[in-house]
Design a protein around this motif. Structure first.
Motif, PDB file in Angstrom:
ATOM      1  N   GLU A 110      39.495 -34.585  36.331  1.00  0.00           N
ATOM      2  CA  GLU A 110      38.236 -35.284  36.615  1.00  0.00           C
ATOM      3  C   GLU A 110      38.423 -36.791  36.703  1.00  0.00           C
ATOM      4  OE1 GLU A 110      34.201 -36.284  34.162  1.00  0.00           O
ATOM      5  OE2 GLU A 110      34.879 -34.210  34.089  1.00  0.00           O
ATOM      6  N   ILE A 111      39.222 -37.361  35.784  1.00  0.00           N
ATOM      7  CA  ILE A 111      39.395 -38.817  35.785  1.00  0.00           C
ATOM      8  C   ILE A 111      40.608 -39.265  36.599  1.00  0.00           C
ATOM      9  CG2 ILE A 111      38.198 -39.108  33.580  1.00  0.00           C
ATOM     10  CD1 ILE A 111      41.005 -39.674  32.337  1.00  0.00           C
ATOM     11  N   GLY A 112      41.390 -38.316  37.075  1.00  0.00           N
ATOM     12  CA  GLY A 112      42.538 -38.659  37.910  1.00  0.00           C
ATOM     13  C   GLY A 112      43.724 -39.217  37.149  1.00  0.00           C
ATOM     14  N   ARG A 113      43.881 -38.783  35.919  1.00  0.00           N
ATOM     15  CA  ARG A 113      45.019 -39.198  35.101  1.00  0.00           C
ATOM     16  C   ARG A 113      45.775 -37.960  34.642  1.00  0.00           C
ATOM     17  NH1 ARG A 113      45.476 -44.610  32.670  1.00  0.00           N
ATOM     18  NH2 ARG A 113      44.002 -45.848  33.855  1.00  0.00           N
ATOM     19  N   PRO A 114      47.086 -38.083  34.388  1.00  0.00           N
ATOM     20  CA  PRO A 114      47.838 -36.925  33.872  1.00  0.00           C
ATOM     21  C   PRO A 114      47.442 -36.604  32.432  1.00  0.00           C
ATOM     22  CG  PRO A 114      49.308 -38.788  34.344  1.00  0.00           C
ATOM     23  CD  PRO A 114      47.925 -39.224  34.691  1.00  0.00           C
ATOM     24  N   GLN A 115      47.690 -35.362  32.033  1.00  0.00           N
ATOM     25  CA  GLN A 115      47.316 -34.906  30.689  1.00  0.00           C
ATOM     26  C   GLN A 115      48.005 -35.716  29.593  1.00  0.00           C
ATOM     27  OE1 GLN A 115      47.797 -30.666  30.269  1.00  0.00           O
ATOM     28  NE2 GLN A 115      46.900 -30.262  32.274  1.00  0.00           N
ATOM     29  N   HIS A 116      49.249 -36.121  29.831  1.00  0.00           N
ATOM     30  CA  HIS A 116      49.958 -36.849  28.776  1.00  0.00           C
ATOM     31  C   HIS A 116      49.295 -38.192  28.463  1.00  0.00           C
ATOM     32  CE1 HIS A 116      52.082 -38.737  32.243  1.00  0.00           C
ATOM     33  NE2 HIS A 116      52.176 -39.774  31.434  1.00  0.00           N
ATOM     34  N   ILE A 117      48.578 -38.755  29.420  1.00  0.00           N
ATOM     35  CA  ILE A 117      47.845 -40.002  29.165  1.00  0.00           C
ATOM     36  C   ILE A 117      46.710 -39.740  28.179  1.00  0.00           C
ATOM     37  CG2 ILE A 117      46.357 -41.771  30.209  1.00  0.00           C
ATOM     38  CD1 ILE A 117      49.307 -42.128  30.926  1.00  0.00           C
ATOM     39  N   LEU A 118      46.002 -38.632  28.344  1.00  0.00           N
ATOM     40  CA  LEU A 118      44.930 -38.293  27.396  1.00  0.00           C
ATOM     41  C   LEU A 118      45.496 -38.061  26.003  1.00  0.00           C
ATOM     42  CD1 LEU A 118      42.705 -35.934  29.573  1.00  0.00           C
ATOM     43  CD2 LEU A 118      42.340 -38.334  29.036  1.00  0.00           C
ATOM     44  N   ARG A 119      46.638 -37.391  25.918  1.00  0.00           N
ATOM     45  CA  ARG A 119      47.260 -37.174  24.608  1.00  0.00           C
ATOM     46  C   ARG A 119      47.681 -38.511  23.991  1.00  0.00           C
ATOM     47  NH1 ARG A 119      49.017 -32.457  27.363  1.00  0.00           N
ATOM     48  NH2 ARG A 119      50.949 -33.435  28.054  1.00  0.00           N
ATOM     49  N   TYR A 120      48.177 -39.422  24.819  1.00  0.00           N
ATOM     50  CA  TYR A 120      48.548 -40.762  24.336  1.00  0.00           C
ATOM     51  C   TYR A 120      47.312 -41.500  23.825  1.00  0.00           C
ATOM     52  CZ  TYR A 120      49.919 -45.670  24.462  1.00  0.00           C
ATOM     53  OH  TYR A 120      50.146 -46.984  24.130  1.00  0.00           O
ATOM     54  N   TRP A 121      46.206 -41.428  24.571  1.00  0.00           N
ATOM     55  CA  TRP A 121      44.981 -42.100  24.134  1.00  0.00           C
ATOM     56  C   TRP A 121      44.515 -41.582  22.784  1.00  0.00           C
ATOM     57  CZ3 TRP A 121      41.701 -42.113  29.280  1.00  0.00           C
ATOM     58  CH2 TRP A 121      42.253 -43.046  30.161  1.00  0.00           C
ATOM     59  N   GLU A 122      44.733 -40.300  22.514  1.00  0.00           N
ATOM     60  CA  GLU A 122      44.360 -39.753  21.205  1.00  0.00           C
ATOM     61  C   GLU A 122      45.122 -40.446  20.082  1.00  0.00           C
ATOM     62  OE1 GLU A 122      44.694 -35.477  21.087  1.00  0.00           O
ATOM     63  OE2 GLU A 122      43.781 -35.319  23.069  1.00  0.00           O
ATOM     64  N   THR A 123      46.342 -40.896  20.357  1.00  0.00           N
ATOM     65  CA  THR A 123      47.133 -41.596  19.329  1.00  0.00           C
ATOM     66  C   THR A 123      46.691 -43.041  19.169  1.00  0.00           C
ATOM     67  OG1 THR A 123      48.914 -42.379  20.797  1.00  0.00           O
ATOM     68  CG2 THR A 123      49.154 -40.161  19.825  1.00  0.00           C
ATOM     69  N   ARG A 124      46.048 -43.595  20.175  1.00  0.00           N
ATOM     70  CA  ARG A 124      45.647 -45.002  20.161  1.00  0.00           C
ATOM     71  C   ARG A 124      44.192 -45.229  19.786  1.00  0.00           C
ATOM     72  NH1 ARG A 124      49.735 -46.635  18.764  1.00  0.00           N
ATOM     73  NH2 ARG A 124      51.551 -46.348  20.051  1.00  0.00           N
ATOM     74  N   PHE A 125      43.350 -44.228  19.998  1.00  0.00           N
ATOM     75  CA  PHE A 125      41.916 -44.389  19.744  1.00  0.00           C
ATOM     76  C   PHE A 125      41.471 -43.338  18.736  1.00  0.00           C
ATOM     77  CE2 PHE A 125      42.727 -45.753  24.138  1.00  0.00           C
ATOM     78  CZ  PHE A 125      42.362 -47.086  24.026  1.00  0.00           C
ATOM     79  N   PRO A 126      41.305 -43.722  17.470  1.00  0.00           N
ATOM     80  CA  PRO A 126      40.919 -42.747  16.447  1.00  0.00           C
ATOM     81  C   PRO A 126      39.550 -42.115  16.700  1.00  0.00           C
ATOM     82  CG  PRO A 126      40.868 -44.983  15.563  1.00  0.00           C
ATOM     83  CD  PRO A 126      41.465 -45.067  16.934  1.00  0.00           C
ATOM     84  N   GLN A 127      38.732 -42.750  17.532  1.00  0.00           N
ATOM     85  CA  GLN A 127      37.419 -42.205  17.852  1.00  0.00           C
ATOM     86  C   GLN A 127      37.537 -40.954  18.722  1.00  0.00           C
ATOM     87  OE1 GLN A 127      38.541 -45.253  18.592  1.00  0.00           O
ATOM     88  NE2 GLN A 127      37.151 -46.823  17.855  1.00  0.00           N
ATOM     89  N   LEU A 128      38.664 -40.809  19.401  1.00  0.00           N
ATOM     90  CA  LEU A 128      38.874 -39.688  20.326  1.00  0.00           C
ATOM     91  C   LEU A 128      39.568 -38.552  19.586  1.00  0.00           C
ATOM     92  CD1 LEU A 128      38.686 -38.588  23.191  1.00  0.00           C
ATOM     93  CD2 LEU A 128      40.830 -39.754  23.714  1.00  0.00           C
ATOM     94  N   ARG A 129      38.784 -37.557  19.196  1.00  0.00           N
ATOM     95  CA  ARG A 129      39.298 -36.409  18.448  1.00  0.00           C
ATOM     96  C   ARG A 129      38.748 -35.117  19.026  1.00  0.00           C
ATOM     97  NH1 ARG A 129      43.344 -38.212  17.289  1.00  0.00           N
ATOM     98  NH2 ARG A 129      43.528 -39.916  15.843  1.00  0.00           N
ATOM     99  N   PRO A 130      39.413 -34.582  20.062  1.00  0.00           N
ATOM    100  CA  PRO A 130      38.940 -33.314  20.621  1.00  0.00           C
ATOM    101  C   PRO A 130      39.180 -32.171  19.638  1.00  0.00           C
ATOM    102  CG  PRO A 130      41.018 -33.928  21.615  1.00  0.00           C
ATOM    103  CD  PRO A 130      40.593 -35.079  20.747  1.00  0.00           C
ATOM    104  N   LEU A 131      38.461 -31.086  19.822  1.00  0.00           N
ATOM    105  CA  LEU A 131      38.694 -29.895  19.011  1.00  0.00           C
ATOM    106  C   LEU A 131      40.056 -29.328  19.394  1.00  0.00           C
ATOM    107  CD1 LEU A 131      35.252 -28.139  19.531  1.00  0.00           C
ATOM    108  CD2 LEU A 131      35.982 -29.400  17.516  1.00  0.00           C
ATOM    109  N   THR A 132      40.788 -28.842  18.406  1.00  0.00           N
ATOM    110  CA  THR A 132      42.062 -28.185  18.725  1.00  0.00           C
ATOM    111  C   THR A 132      41.978 -26.754  18.229  1.00  0.00           C
ATOM    112  OG1 THR A 132      43.025 -29.072  16.698  1.00  0.00           O
ATOM    113  CG2 THR A 132      43.492 -30.263  18.720  1.00  0.00           C
ATOM    114  N   ARG A 133      42.452 -25.855  19.070  1.00  0.00           N
ATOM    115  CA  ARG A 133      42.426 -24.439  18.755  1.00  0.00           C
ATOM    116  C   ARG A 133      43.851 -23.916  18.702  1.00  0.00           C
ATOM    117  NH1 ARG A 133      37.869 -25.043  16.914  1.00  0.00           N
ATOM    118  NH2 ARG A 133      35.999 -24.580  18.063  1.00  0.00           N
ATOM    119  N   ALA A 134      43.994 -22.625  18.653  1.00  0.00           N
ATOM    120  CA  ALA A 134      45.314 -21.987  18.571  1.00  0.00           C
ATOM    121  C   ALA A 134      46.242 -22.545  19.644  1.00  0.00           C
ATOM    122  CB  ALA A 134      45.175 -20.480  18.732  1.00  0.00           C
ATOM    123  N   GLY A 135      47.466 -22.782  19.262  1.00  0.00           N
ATOM    124  CA  GLY A 135      48.438 -23.303  20.208  1.00  0.00           C
ATOM    125  C   GLY A 135      48.205 -24.758  20.554  1.00  0.00           C
ATOM    126  N   ASN A 136      47.462 -25.471  19.715  1.00  0.00           N
ATOM    127  CA  ASN A 136      47.141 -26.885  19.938  1.00  0.00           C
ATOM    128  C   ASN A 136      46.389 -27.139  21.246  1.00  0.00           C
ATOM    129  OD1 ASN A 136      47.640 -28.412  17.718  1.00  0.00           O
ATOM    130  ND2 ASN A 136      49.703 -29.031  18.332  1.00  0.00           N
TER     131      ASN A 136
END
Length: 124
Positions: free
Chosen positions: A20-46
């Protein structure tokens, strides 16, 4: 079912949001490490599932970085200042007021700055 739109409140996978935003998935995972406000739900298999508020935050981070010229550190400071402003208002017992329509980002940021300055003055 390709092409089907999800409901507004539906959870989004990392792949859907990245596309949707036109960025690779690894960028979203990186943002999770940089922005503590960004905490998606994690289920089985991460597997990550983004709630509507997470999706809004990702869109905002993307806009600030891509369109408005912020750095990662700049976005971190902005989000931290907003969090502090909300906490100060909650402690003071006042409700958060939305930015009036038509205000530019600069005007909104100046309003946040003035609000923080007033809160600091009241603390002194």
């Amino acid at each position: 079912m390709p092409g089907a739109e999800k409901a507004a409140g539906a959870l989004r996978t990392i792949g859907e949001l990245a596309q949707e935003i036109g960025r690779p998935q690894h960028i979203l995972r990186y943002w999770e490490t940089r922005f503590p406000q960004l905490r998606p739900l994690t289920r089985a298999g991460n597997r990550r599932y983004y709630r509507p508020e997470d999706v809004a935050l990702v869109r905002r981070i993307h806009d600030l970085l891509s369109n408005q010229g912020y750095t990662i550190r700049g976005v971190q400071k902005l989000l931290a200042a907003e969090k502090g402003n909300k906490a100060a208002r909650a402690a003071a017992g006042t409700a958060a007021t939305p930015t009036p329509r038509g205000k530019t980002d600069t005007q909104a940021l100046k309003a946040v700055r003035d609000s923080l300055s007033k809160a600091l003055d009241e603390d002194s």
